[in-house]
Design an enzyme around this catalytic site. Sequence first.
Site, mmCIF file in Angstrom:
data_model
loop_
_atom_site.group_PDB
_atom_site.id
_atom_site.type_symbol
_atom_site.label_atom_id
_atom_site.label_comp_id
_atom_site.label_asym_id
_atom_site.label_seq_id
_atom_site.Cartn_x
_atom_site.Cartn_y
_atom_site.Cartn_z
ATOM 1 N N ASN A 9 0.865 -1.187 0.000
ATOM 2 C CA ASN A 9 0.000 0.000 0.000
ATOM 3 C C ASN A 9 0.900 1.235 0.000
ATOM 4 O O ASN A 9 1.509 1.564 1.012
ATOM 5 C CB ASN A 9 -0.904 -0.025 1.231
ATOM 6 C CG ASN A 9 -1.765 1.222 1.347
ATOM 7 O OD1 ASN A 9 -1.934 1.975 0.385
ATOM 8 N ND2 ASN A 9 -2.315 1.453 2.529
ATOM 9 N N LYS A 11 0.094 4.330 -0.258
ATOM 10 C CA LYS A 11 -0.521 5.493 0.379
ATOM 11 C C LYS A 11 -0.314 6.745 -0.484
ATOM 12 O O LYS A 11 -0.352 6.657 -1.708
ATOM 13 C CB LYS A 11 -0.010 5.653 1.811
ATOM 14 C CG LYS A 11 -0.210 4.371 2.641
ATOM 15 C CD LYS A 11 0.137 4.520 4.085
ATOM 16 C CE LYS A 11 -0.076 3.193 4.816
ATOM 17 N NZ LYS A 11 0.195 3.309 6.264
ATOM 18 N N HIS A 94 -9.145 0.567 5.286
ATOM 19 C CA HIS A 94 -7.857 0.803 5.942
ATOM 20 C C HIS A 94 -8.047 1.695 7.154
ATOM 21 O O HIS A 94 -8.903 2.588 7.173
ATOM 22 C CB HIS A 94 -6.866 1.431 4.954
ATOM 23 C CG HIS A 94 -5.458 1.433 5.451
ATOM 24 N ND1 HIS A 94 -4.991 2.376 6.334
ATOM 25 C CD2 HIS A 94 -4.421 0.601 5.212
ATOM 26 C CE1 HIS A 94 -3.726 2.125 6.612
ATOM 27 N NE2 HIS A 94 -3.359 1.046 5.944
ATOM 28 N N GLU A 96 -6.527 4.149 8.260
ATOM 29 C CA GLU A 96 -6.420 5.585 8.000
ATOM 30 C C GLU A 96 -7.704 6.126 7.396
ATOM 31 O O GLU A 96 -8.105 7.266 7.678
ATOM 32 C CB GLU A 96 -5.216 5.854 7.091
ATOM 33 C CG GLU A 96 -3.900 5.595 7.799
ATOM 34 C CD GLU A 96 -2.726 5.338 6.859
ATOM 35 O OE1 GLU A 96 -1.636 5.051 7.379
ATOM 36 O OE2 GLU A 96 -2.913 5.399 5.627
ATOM 37 N N GLU A 166 -5.098 -5.595 10.698
ATOM 38 C CA GLU A 166 -4.090 -4.598 10.997
ATOM 39 C C GLU A 166 -4.353 -3.988 12.369
ATOM 40 O O GLU A 166 -5.219 -3.130 12.518
ATOM 41 C CB GLU A 166 -4.060 -3.512 9.921
ATOM 42 C CG GLU A 166 -5.415 -2.991 9.451
ATOM 43 C CD GLU A 166 -5.294 -1.771 8.561
ATOM 44 O OE1 GLU A 166 -4.232 -1.568 7.954
ATOM 45 O OE2 GLU A 166 -6.273 -1.006 8.494
ATOM 46 N N GLY A 172 2.754 1.948 11.291
ATOM 47 C CA GLY A 172 3.594 3.126 11.197
ATOM 48 C C GLY A 172 4.206 3.550 12.517
ATOM 49 O O GLY A 172 4.761 4.646 12.630
ATOM 50 N N SER A 212 3.507 -2.985 10.448
ATOM 51 C CA SER A 212 4.965 -2.846 10.550
ATOM 52 C C SER A 212 5.708 -4.139 10.225
ATOM 53 O O SER A 212 6.642 -4.534 10.929
ATOM 54 C CB SER A 212 5.365 -2.321 11.942
ATOM 55 O OG SER A 212 4.846 -1.033 12.165
#
Length: 249
Positions: A9, A11, A94, A96, A166, A172, A212
């Site tokens: 991904n 991003k 996702h 985010e 996730e 991150g 990660s």
Amino acid sequence: MRKNIVAGNWKMHKNQKETIALLEEIIAKKPQTSTEIVVAPTFVNLAKAVEITNGTGITVAAQNMHQAEGGAFTGEIAAGMLTDIGIKNVILGHSERRAYFHETDALLANKVDTALKHEMRTIFCFGEELKNRQNNTHFNIVEFQLRDALFHLKKEDWQYIVLAYEPVWAIGTGETASPEQAQEMHQFIRELIAKVYGNAVAENVSILYGGSVKSDNAKEIFSKPDVDGGLIGGAALKADDFLAIVNGF
């Protein structure tokens, strides 16, 4: 039989020149492997990515899409627009998107339905936050996310679903769920799907870990029986790092 998948991904990174360079390097160094390699560049670079990866065995995915077929939705992209340029895979849910754009499970259920209408495969993301892990409600959170967004689907729809667990606290941050924690949750997910849809569906769905993953921990994480690959963020932006993770199988 479920497949091993490593999806990158990208991003909001890489302009067109950088996208071309990274794809060409991945293609040049791509190992002989049965693991499916997926890349998800930004919207403006998807058509070029499809062109460059044609015939290479690399799959291109969109990072998101709108649930409507079209209309007055400024700045949005419809499923039909993606399939028209050769995109048959999309990442939905996702963390985010959930956190910054307030996407709910109900909204994501609509997006998944739209993807299915267009025979697009969905890489569906979900996972708990740190507070859920700390108060021991992480299994409940994951179950609710799956039930609310996916458990209205028919058995045959699951051939178009890839799951990506996730843990939000490991995205991150440099923190990573231990291989044992990842396996524990992936096993829980597979058993949950088996209860609702039966063993055949549960055993055939690929469940990726996203949190990660790096070249130095991929092999141990991927060795777990219910971990079928990874959804990779930062490490997907460098060809050598990304392909080292692909080689984790």
